[in-house]
Design an enzyme around this catalytic site. Sequence first.
Site, PDB file in Angstrom:
ATOM      1  CB  VAL A 138      -0.943   0.009   1.216  1.00 28.22           C
ATOM      2  CG1 VAL A 138      -1.787   1.280   1.208  1.00 28.22           C
ATOM      3  CG2 VAL A 138      -1.838  -1.221   1.210  1.00 28.22           C
ATOM      4  CE  LYS A 139       3.451   4.350  -5.093  1.00 32.32           C
ATOM      5  NZ  LYS A 139       3.614   4.657  -6.543  1.00 32.32           N
ATOM      6  CB  ILE A 140       1.712   5.682   2.979  1.00 34.85           C
ATOM      7  CG1 ILE A 140       0.949   4.396   3.324  1.00 34.85           C
ATOM      8  CG2 ILE A 140       1.326   6.833   3.900  1.00 34.85           C
ATOM      9  CD1 ILE A 140      -0.543   4.510   3.239  1.00 34.85           C
TER      10      ILE A 140
END
Length: 365
Positions: A138-140
């Site tokens: 998951v890209k944050i």
Amino acid sequence: MTKIERLYGYCGQSPWLDNLTRASLRDGTLARMVADGIRGVTANPTIFARSITGSHDYEEQFSALMAAGKSVDEAYWEMVISDASEALTVLRPVFDGGDCIDGFVSVEVSPELAHDTPATIAAARWLRRRIDQPNLLVKIPATAEGVTAVETLTGEGSSVNVTLLFSLSRYAEIIEAYLSGLEKFTANGGDPSTVSSVASFFVSRVDTEVDHRLEALGTDEALALRGQAAIAQAKLAYRLFTEQFATGRWHRLAGLGADIQRPLWASMSTKNPKDRDTRYVEELIGPDTVATLPEATIAAFEDHGTMARTVDTGVPQAAELMLRLAAVGIDMTAVGRALEDNGIASFDKAYQDVLANLTNLAAAP
């Protein structure tokens, strides 16, 4: 072997594709690229917007989702999840066959949430539930609020790709967030070997911004520094990485099975037409790194790229360049803040544009 395969086999650098389209999933292009050495996929709101609005591949699914009573926003995320899930299946053999080092697909939370820590955490948890595959990252975004989200999510055992990193100061915060998160996870009985992370350090955009500022200064001393900041800063980021993942603190975590958080070089296509189109790839090759590459850069590197370990060469000169930039008035932390703001704004515009296009499509007779 392809050059892309040799990047990993000889140099320890993992090449990932910086794109994801439904067409590439349907016609087998992604599978062929994986067979030729691509070891992961990254996507972002701009990539998904371009894919959805630039083809007719999504119309059937979108119509079905509208007929099922989904909102436009819900339909968008269902289409993103469909593509990501297929890509994860394509990459799963790489993940399973390589000690879970690669084979990842990255999906970013909504850019609307970049400055909202609780909402970012909630969105990441939702994506993790909806895409229940171990090779999902998951890209944050690496905003100040994102730093806290990264620590919290890592502390829960989530695997994260920290994106939109533009400065050494913020990178240091992200490394700390990862280490603190792992310490919390292991203190609560978690198995750190199940957690993966990369820190996406953007490259070419740094040169674009710094060169603009140098040209505004206009002095001979300033103009002589153009085109050098991005690679120099990335080399110093790699030095910081090697230092922080060689401490006693890290070795305690590694002894429990933790994996390093690899630097990922993003924004690798050249923006200046005078530059060699493979220069950012060639200057940042080295072990324990990831390079995300668009198709055109992959083709250029296969055709005429040179390969040697370069990421940790010229580091004293890189440090000296930072001093010279500061001496002419370039504040690299301020550059990073500006690029972070621009990156968030760009992703948010792409996200809002695709939602607007889908809304118009839903309203069409």
